[in-house]
Design an enzyme around this catalytic site. Structure first.
Site, PDB file in Angstrom:
ATOM      1  N   GLU A  14      -3.093  10.521   3.208  1.00  0.00           N
ATOM      2  CA  GLU A  14      -4.233  10.642   4.114  1.00  0.00           C
ATOM      3  C   GLU A  14      -4.216  12.003   4.802  1.00  0.00           C
ATOM      4  O   GLU A  14      -3.147  12.528   5.134  1.00  0.00           O
ATOM      5  CB  GLU A  14      -4.219   9.538   5.175  1.00  0.00           C
ATOM      6  CG  GLU A  14      -4.539   8.158   4.631  1.00  0.00           C
ATOM      7  CD  GLU A  14      -4.592   7.102   5.714  1.00  0.00           C
ATOM      8  OE1 GLU A  14      -5.474   6.232   5.649  1.00  0.00           O
ATOM      9  OE2 GLU A  14      -3.743   7.151   6.629  1.00  0.00           O
ATOM     10  N   GLU A  68       0.837  -1.203   0.000  1.00  0.00           N
ATOM     11  CA  GLU A  68       0.000   0.000   0.000  1.00  0.00           C
ATOM     12  C   GLU A  68       0.872   1.253   0.000  1.00  0.00           C
ATOM     13  O   GLU A  68       1.945   1.274   0.604  1.00  0.00           O
ATOM     14  CB  GLU A  68      -0.896  -0.019   1.243  1.00  0.00           C
ATOM     15  CG  GLU A  68      -1.937   1.069   1.301  1.00  0.00           C
ATOM     16  CD  GLU A  68      -2.908   0.854   2.461  1.00  0.00           C
ATOM     17  OE1 GLU A  68      -3.333   1.857   3.048  1.00  0.00           O
ATOM     18  OE2 GLU A  68      -3.221  -0.313   2.781  1.00  0.00           O
TER      19      GLU A  68
END
Length: 363
Positions: free
Chosen positions: A229, A225
């Site tokens: 964010e 990943e």
């Protein structure tokens, strides 16, 4: 080569050596007999891909995962840091997972820099390039999610992805009883897998504590990943993160709770207006950009290897269970929305059948 090999055998007389080469005999010619008498396993390109020889050499039990088969990009040369990797944004390292695939923090270690792979395009059958203003959702390209994951207090619902009159989409979190959850959230995922390239989004995050706005690449089996964010309690900071597990397609290595997060000051409140956030993913590095400015760069083993398998692209807004990540959820501030105006992709077709990636957990 002979000199360095001889130094290694003298310095580590009881070491086990593994020599890998595409052609039988080539490595022996290079080491010039310097490994004679050492405990050596030689693997060649034509050697059957099984664990047997390697595990017998190391005297360990074979793992349950299949023997890895990954795309070979050729040898990359070590290099010093270049000017285009230097950033002016101070990065605060947050608590990391503990894993064999994460280097423990130390001031002197910055990872392994290597030259970018310039012939990458020749290794793939096609390139994927598009810029989507999200005026309408193209079902062949995007999936509106209808699921959740353990760290998510909400259930993703397609109805929470709402087209805006001014263009783009609103990703909304709503308080409503749904049986499995008492909140609903919104997520859009690509139907295709991407391998390396540049991924950019124009978005306006939410500023409600307890909510997370994410733009990221993700896969499982093994889990890898790359994250952008923004948390509602600190919309003036950017969280970048990498999760890495080894193996090839199907390897059941899906470990990681926190990943390797770093917090970077944005210099503005990302909930006030739209800004551009981009990920550049290469076999040698990952770079993050904000409004065209490089804000963070990671290289191999800095502190993880670079993800090397195809991933799907996601954008979402969701309520996290983790107070540490985004603060205590401000229920009275709901409903709350993030705005996504545009997504652009310049990547490679990895010659894998498009698949729906499962939803990742929060850090």
């Amino acid at each position: 080569m002979q000199h360095y090999t001889r130094v290694l055998t003298q310095r580590f007389p009881h070491a086990k050596f593994i020599v890998i080469d595409e052609v039988a005999g080539a490595a022996e010619a290079l080491d010039g007999g310097a490994l004679e008498g050492a405990d050596v396993l030689r693997l060649y390109g034509e050697t059957p891909n099984t664990w047997r020889g390697l595990c017998e050499h190391l005297k360990v039990a074979p793992p349950i995962a299949p023997y890895p088969s990954v795309r070979y990009f050729g040898q990359r040369r070590y290099r010093s840091a270049s000017v285009d990797e230097l950033t002016t944004r101070p990065a605060k390292q947050l608590r990391h997972d503990q894993s064999p695939w994460i280097v423990e923090p130390r001031a002197s270690w910055k990872g392994i820099r290597a030259s970018a792979f310039n012939q990458m395009e020749a290794s793939f059958s096609s390139r994927v390039i598009f810029e989507d203003n999200l005026a309408d959702i193209q079902p062949a390209r995007w999936l509106l999610r209808n699921d959740t994951f353990p760290g998510n207090l909400g259930l993703f619902r397609p109805a929470n992805v709402i087209p805006q009159l001014s263009g783009g989409l609103s990703l909304t979190v709503i308080k409503e009883p749904l049986g499995v959850r008492n909140l609903s959230a919104a997520a859009v995922s690509s139907r295709s897998n991407f391998l390396f390239g540049r991924f950019e989004v124009a978005l306006q995050a939410t500023n409600v504590p307890g909510l997370v706005t994410g733009f990221f690449l993700h896969r499982e089996s093994p889990r890898q990943e790359i994250d952008v964010e923004i948390t509602g309690n600190r919309p003036d900071r950017l969280l970048v993160n990498v999760f890495y597990n080894p193996g090839s397609e199907g390897a059941k290595f899906d470990y990681g709770y926190r990943g390797t997060p770093v917090s970077i000051p944005l210099g503005f409140d990302a909930s006030k207006t739209l800004h551009r956030f981009a990920i550049e993913w290469d076999p040698c590095f990952v770079r993050w950009f904000v409004d065209g400015e490089l804000v963070h760069c990671r290289v191999t083993w800095g502190p993880t290897p670079i993800p090397h398998l195809p991933m799907t692209l996601h954008v979402n807004t969701w309520p996290t269970r983790s107070h540490e990540l985004a603060g205590r959820l401000a229920l009275r501030a709901l409903p709350a929305s993030a705005i996504v105006r545009r997504i652009s992709v310049d990547s490679f077709n990895a010659d894998t059948r498009p698949q729906l990636a499962s939803v990742p957990e929060d850090i």
